[in-house]
Design a protein around this motif. Structure first.
Motif, PDB file in Angstrom:
ATOM      1  N   ASN A 100      13.382  -1.261  17.525  1.00  0.00           N
ATOM      2  CA  ASN A 100      13.126  -2.452  16.710  1.00  0.00           C
ATOM      3  C   ASN A 100      11.856  -3.156  17.178  1.00  0.00           C
ATOM      4  O   ASN A 100      10.991  -3.531  16.375  1.00  0.00           O
ATOM      5  CB  ASN A 100      14.304  -3.422  16.800  1.00  0.00           C
ATOM      6  CG  ASN A 100      15.561  -2.908  16.126  1.00  0.00           C
ATOM      7  OD1 ASN A 100      15.519  -1.956  15.360  1.00  0.00           O
ATOM      8  ND2 ASN A 100      16.680  -3.538  16.403  1.00  0.00           N
ATOM      9  N   ASN A 139      10.195  -4.639  14.168  1.00  0.00           N
ATOM     10  CA  ASN A 139      11.408  -4.847  13.359  1.00  0.00           C
ATOM     11  C   ASN A 139      11.247  -4.390  11.915  1.00  0.00           C
ATOM     12  O   ASN A 139      11.910  -4.891  11.012  1.00  0.00           O
ATOM     13  CB  ASN A 139      11.826  -6.329  13.404  1.00  0.00           C
ATOM     14  CG  ASN A 139      12.260  -6.747  14.793  1.00  0.00           C
ATOM     15  OD1 ASN A 139      13.148  -6.144  15.380  1.00  0.00           O
ATOM     16  ND2 ASN A 139      11.606  -7.769  15.330  1.00  0.00           N
ATOM     17  N   LYS A 140      10.397  -3.386  11.699  1.00  0.00           N
ATOM     18  CA  LYS A 140      10.167  -2.890  10.344  1.00  0.00           C
ATOM     19  C   LYS A 140      10.934  -1.609  10.035  1.00  0.00           C
ATOM     20  O   LYS A 140      11.123  -1.272   8.866  1.00  0.00           O
ATOM     21  CB  LYS A 140       8.666  -2.654  10.127  1.00  0.00           C
ATOM     22  CG  LYS A 140       7.845  -3.939  10.127  1.00  0.00           C
ATOM     23  CD  LYS A 140       6.363  -3.640   9.991  1.00  0.00           C
ATOM     24  CE  LYS A 140       5.536  -4.930  10.038  1.00  0.00           C
ATOM     25  NZ  LYS A 140       4.075  -4.648   9.996  1.00  0.00           N
ATOM     26  N   GLY A 144      17.563  -7.020   9.346  1.00  0.00           N
ATOM     27  CA  GLY A 144      17.005  -8.146  10.076  1.00  0.00           C
ATOM     28  C   GLY A 144      18.051  -8.886  10.889  1.00  0.00           C
ATOM     29  O   GLY A 144      19.173  -8.422  11.088  1.00  0.00           O
TER      30      GLY A 144
END
Length: 586
Positions: free
Chosen positions: A372, A377-378, A462
């Motif tokens: 992540n 975090n994509k 997320g």
């Protein structure tokens, strides 16, 4: 003195909460577990994922009288209606990248009983929420054999497949007969492969919105490389005098060892990209699943210069994307080797093959969190984590508790597990099928994948991991904040929007905290029932609900709650392997 007073106050508060619960205060009520025997049904969808606006076609194995079908997004009911047919359709809301859980229920003596569940993924791109499977057998097969494999994987919502070792030579995967693909060829192990089987698998997978990824190393050639136009100047060497090619030894009965080329050499890149283009011209693969062989130690280019192998991954992947901008790419980070280089390049999924010493459940979580961070975090993570590794040296069955505990950890932390194909995966050589799924695992595992899909917007969309303070209000369980400890239920927190997620993973009678369960010895967790829990909380709560893949097929259950002092108090009905509490704030 202050610390002692705080401890006394805490003890008094917990005692008060315990008394309140024992007095059956109505504020602690929840829908009780059902003891009524109701015939369970299997609900299926026609595809593994859907584009926004698509209608979902459902089917059921047997019609349950007086039952109602209900469509939920998280815990919110979108609509429901009586089920009067074994086949029906539903069109979800128009939003992209959403997971839904569909529940079939009936009323028995005025109480709602879940009869069956199934999940739905509405996503325009599979790489947002990858659920990766594999294929490893490509000999002559009938259409019905191929369809049966694809249909089985559909029931787990697998949305992309790695076609492991489908090709001929690593430096020239698609064998040609003049200007047309050959009908048959041998892979490196000498197994018969059929072009028609590969093509039919791709076509049938596409028919249910399942992607197909062509497997090949990003480097590697067979010993007859020069006959196919590969130059010895493109290899990596173990010495500065280019006399000893770096290679991966394979059994003498196989067709060749693998000679390691230099991914940073642009002549090699151009060569293998053209061979890949030949694949794409003849087989409708959606992209390339690139593999590597891990850290090769000190290696040198033909000119004698030292090569930092991991640093060659980024430019290789950048040039690959430029060559095929509409294809997906992913590169296996073997034991995380080169992952920072890989995830700084244009790849679509974070993929890690997990090896020792990262053998603890805590390591699986750490790898996912590392990925992540490295991908900003994509990207979501797929872990190739091979279960029952030593047990698979012989024949038998997978150990169900080990598989479910491992999946619980991976899924709770937002990853997915490469484990399902024509058979279940136990070794890095995917054709190994010594171990089979037993009846219990076949029945239970689909519900874990329904859970992964139905709640993907909490699990994989997320949010920020945190450490909520959760205390047992009745002493029925020992709780600890992640990472796990023996004889305890581990608590994993995550904040997603206006929701606090609290995962409970039950290690209370686990005999090991090693996820691989090498010899298949992990034990079934004792079921914990009617647990009173106290969550430290200072916000205004609008709703508390609970869901578990081990309870009613993952159907969500709204809980009554009370705020007592600084604690939110509620009961959950049952915990076996994994449960998820969701607290929604106003």
């Amino acid at each position: 003195m202050k610390q002692k007073n705080a401890s006394i106050l805490k003890s008094l508060l917990l005692a008060l909460l315990f008394i309140n619960c024992d007095n059956n205060d109505k504020s602690f009520n929840y829908t009780p577990e059902q003891t009524t025997t109701v015939t369970q049904v299997v609900i299926k969808t026609d595809k593994v994922k859907y584009a926004p606006g698509d209608a979902i076609a459902f089917s059921i194995d047997k019609l349950s009288e007086n039952s109602i079908i209900r469509y939920k997004y998280l815990n919110t009911t979108l609509s429901e209606h009586p089920l009067t047919s074994a086949n029906w359709t539903w069109t979800p809301p128009s939003g992209d990248y959403k997971g839904y859980l569909v529940e079939l229920y009936k009323k028995v003596d005025g109480v709602e009983v879940i009869v069956g569940t199934v999940a739905v993924d509405v996503s325009s791109d599979w790489t947002k929420f990858p659920r990766y499977g594999f294929l490893s057998e490509f000999g002559a097969m009938s259409d019905s054999q191929i369809a049966a494999t694809i249909d089985n994987l559909k029931n787990y919502h697998i949305n992309a497949l790695q076609y492991y070792d489908w090709g001929n030579k690593h430096h020239s995967p698609l064998k040609m007969n003049g200007t047309s693909p050959a009908t048959n060829w041998l892979d490196i192990a000498g197994r018969q492969m059929a072009f028609s089987t590969v093509k039919n698998y791709i076509d049938k997978a596409h028919g249910i919105n399942m992607a197909s990824m062509s497997y090949n190393l990003l480097y590697g050639a067979w010993s007859d490389y020069s006959a196919d136009g590969v130059s010895n100047q493109w290899f990596l060497y173990n010495d500065q005098n280019h006399s000893n090619i770096n290679k991966h030894d394979l059994p003498d009965s196989w067709q060749s060892d693998i000679l390691v080329t230099n991914p940073g050499n642009t002549d090699w890149q151009n060569y293998i990209f053209e061979k890949t283009n030949l694949i794409y011209q003849n087989l409708n693969f959606d992209g390339w699943h690139l593999d590597q062989l891990g850290d090769r130690g000190n290696v040198y280019g033909y000119n004698g210069n030292s090569v930092a192998l991991n640093e060659t991954f980024t430019p290789f992947l950048q040039n690959l994307k430029a060559k095929f901008p509409n294809k997906k790419n992913m590169l296996n980070a073997v034991a995380q080797y080169g992952q920072s280089n890989i995830l700084s390049a244009p790849v679509d999924v974070a993929y890690t093959e997990v090896w020792g010493p990262r053998d603890g459940y805590k390591d699986l979580a750490e790898i996912i969190k590392e990925n992540n961070t490295l991908s900003d975090n994509k990207l979501n993570t797929v872990l190739a984590a091979y279960m029952d590794y030593d047990k698979a040296n012989g024949t038998g069955f997978f150990n169900t508790p080990g598989v479910l505990l491992t999946d619980a950890v991976i899924f709770a932390f937002g990853g997915s597990h490469l484990e399902l194909g024509e058979h279940m995966l136990a070794k890095e050589y995917f054709p190994n099928n010594n171990l089979q799924m037993d009846g219990e695992l076949k029945k239970t595992l689909p519900k874990y994948y329904d859970f992964l899909v139905g709640y993907q917007n909490l699990l994989r969309d997320g949010g920020t991991f945190n450490n909520p303070v959760l205390i047992s209000g009745d002493g029925k369980v020992s709780l600890n904040s992640w990472p796990p400890v023996s004889s305890s239920v581990s608590v994993v927190g995550k904040k997603v929007g206006n929701k606090q997620i609290v995962h409970l993973i039950n290690f209370s009678n686990a005999n090991s905290l090693n996820w691989r369960d090498t010899n298949g010895e992990q034990v079934v967790p004792d079921i914990k029932k009617n647990l009173t829990l106290n969550l430290q909380n200072n916000q205004t709560v609008s709703k508390v609900w609970y869901a578990s893949p081990d309870l009613d097929g993952g159907a969500s259950k709204e809980l009554s709650f009370s705020q007592v002092g600084s604690y939110l108090v509620f009961k959950i009905p049952s915990l076996q392997y994994w449960g998820m509490i969701v607290v929604e704030y106003q």
